[in-house]
Design an enzyme around this catalytic site. Structure first.
Site, PDB file in Angstrom:
ATOM      1  CB  SER A 152      -0.966  -0.040   1.185  1.00  0.00           C
ATOM      2  OG  SER A 152      -1.990   0.896   1.046  1.00  0.00           O
ATOM      3  CD  GLU A 246      -5.330  -3.946  -4.467  1.00  0.00           C
ATOM      4  OE1 GLU A 246      -5.067  -2.877  -3.884  1.00  0.00           O
ATOM      5  OE2 GLU A 246      -4.506  -4.843  -4.627  1.00  0.00           O
ATOM      6  CG  HIS A 276      -5.294  -2.595  -0.332  1.00  0.00           C
ATOM      7  ND1 HIS A 276      -4.574  -2.065  -1.387  1.00  0.00           N
ATOM      8  CD2 HIS A 276      -4.840  -1.962   0.779  1.00  0.00           C
ATOM      9  CE1 HIS A 276      -3.737  -1.164  -0.927  1.00  0.00           C
ATOM     10  NE2 HIS A 276      -3.866  -1.086   0.383  1.00  0.00           N
TER      11      HIS A 276
END
Length: 306
Positions: A152, A246, A276
């Site tokens: 991320s 995503e 994710h």
């Protein structure tokens, strides 16, 4: 895709913990420490695999966690950069994922506990992670035996910190893996709308709030915040792994294309129906374990064998 009950239960818990940041990001009175602690409790539900040792350390002034597997291949080191939208997360929530990496790679894993926004806005997280990498080099670790990985925000920093290291004249690591990278804070990729509501864990509205808290007036297109705009020439091989569900899908594909266009050897994996950082679920989701195996293969292929 219907996930098993335990996977869905942990997705729901993750969403609930993430949602607790919404009022705080909107300026409501609240307790950031409590919200972050709850978030870490949810991440910690993912078990630490057997055969690893967890210990604290200091990486040149940056607190960190070391994950050491029972079997270590001499000199192998992984710098793992945790996610959390630059506002949350810490190594304490990543013992499971880092433990899997440590065992697969037979490498000592270091996880810096970088400073978080909004108390410490851009570029504090990047500065801390760069300082951690510099410390690894100063300890005598060979750059060609060091690997990067992150998810991320940490997936974006895999690229961003390499760029910062290159610009600082430091030797670069052997390779990196960017997992579900938050690569473009402008959020202009088509999947920000086409995957909105399909992505089971991330929303555009939430990303906008976290980006504002992190940047605090800095440009969304700043190359150190959004690596799709960075000069990435000269970086080592990078693997980008992204879930097809995503909202970050299009911008992750853009990051991979951007790396390739600047002559970086890049591999892109788009995993159908994955969400994710599905790697976090490796102990209960086959695709999570498979993605980690693929990351290991990529990283090992780039390591110096000397």
């Amino acid at each position: 895709m219907a996930f098993s009950p335990i996977v869905q239960e942990r997705i729901d818990a993750w969403n609930e913990a993430s949602a607790s940041f919404g009022p705080l990001l909107l300026g409501a009175e609240g307790d950031w420490q409590a919200a972050r602690a709850h978030y870490l409790d949810v991440l910690s539900a993912h078990p630490t695999p057997e055969g690893v040792t967890i210990s604290p350390t200091d990486m040149g002034g940056v607190p960190a966690t070391v994950v050491t597997p029972d079997e270590v291949e001499s000199g192998r080191t992984l710098l793992y950069i945790h996610g959390g939208g630059y506002i949350a997360g810490s190594p304490a929530g990543y013992h499971g994922l880092a433990g899997h990496f440590a065992k697969l790679l037979k490498a000592v894993v270091y996880m810096p506990d970088y400073r978080l926004a909004p108390e410490h806005p851009f570029p504090a997280a990047i500065d801390d992670t760069l300082a951690s990498y510099k410390w690894l080099l100063e300890q005598g670790n060979r750059a060609d035996r060091i690997m990067f990985a992150g998810d991320s925000a940490g997936g974006a920093m895999v690229v961003t910190v390499m760029v910062a290291a290159r610009d600082a004249g430091l030797a670069l690591p052997a390779a990196g893996v960017a997992i579900s990278p938050w690569a473009n804070l402008e959020h202009t990729g088509a999947s920000m709308t086409t995957r909105e509501g399909i992505d089971p864990t991330v929303s555009l509205a939430g990303l906008d709030l976290m980006a504002a808290a992190f940047l605090q007036g800095a440009s969304k297109a700043h190359p150190a915040a959004s690596p799709v705009f960075a000069n990435v020439a000269g970086l080592p091989p990078i693997l980008v792994q992204i879930g097809e569900s995503e909202v970050m899908l299009s911008d992750a594909i853009r990051l991979a294309a951007h790396l390739g266009e600047q002559k970086v050897r890049v591999s892109l994996e788009v995993w159908p129906e994955m969400f994710h950082v599905w790697h976090m679920f490796a102990s209960i989701l086959p695709e999570g374990a498979q993605a980690l195996q693929s990351a290991r293969t990529f990283l090992e292929a780039s390591l110096s064998q000397e």
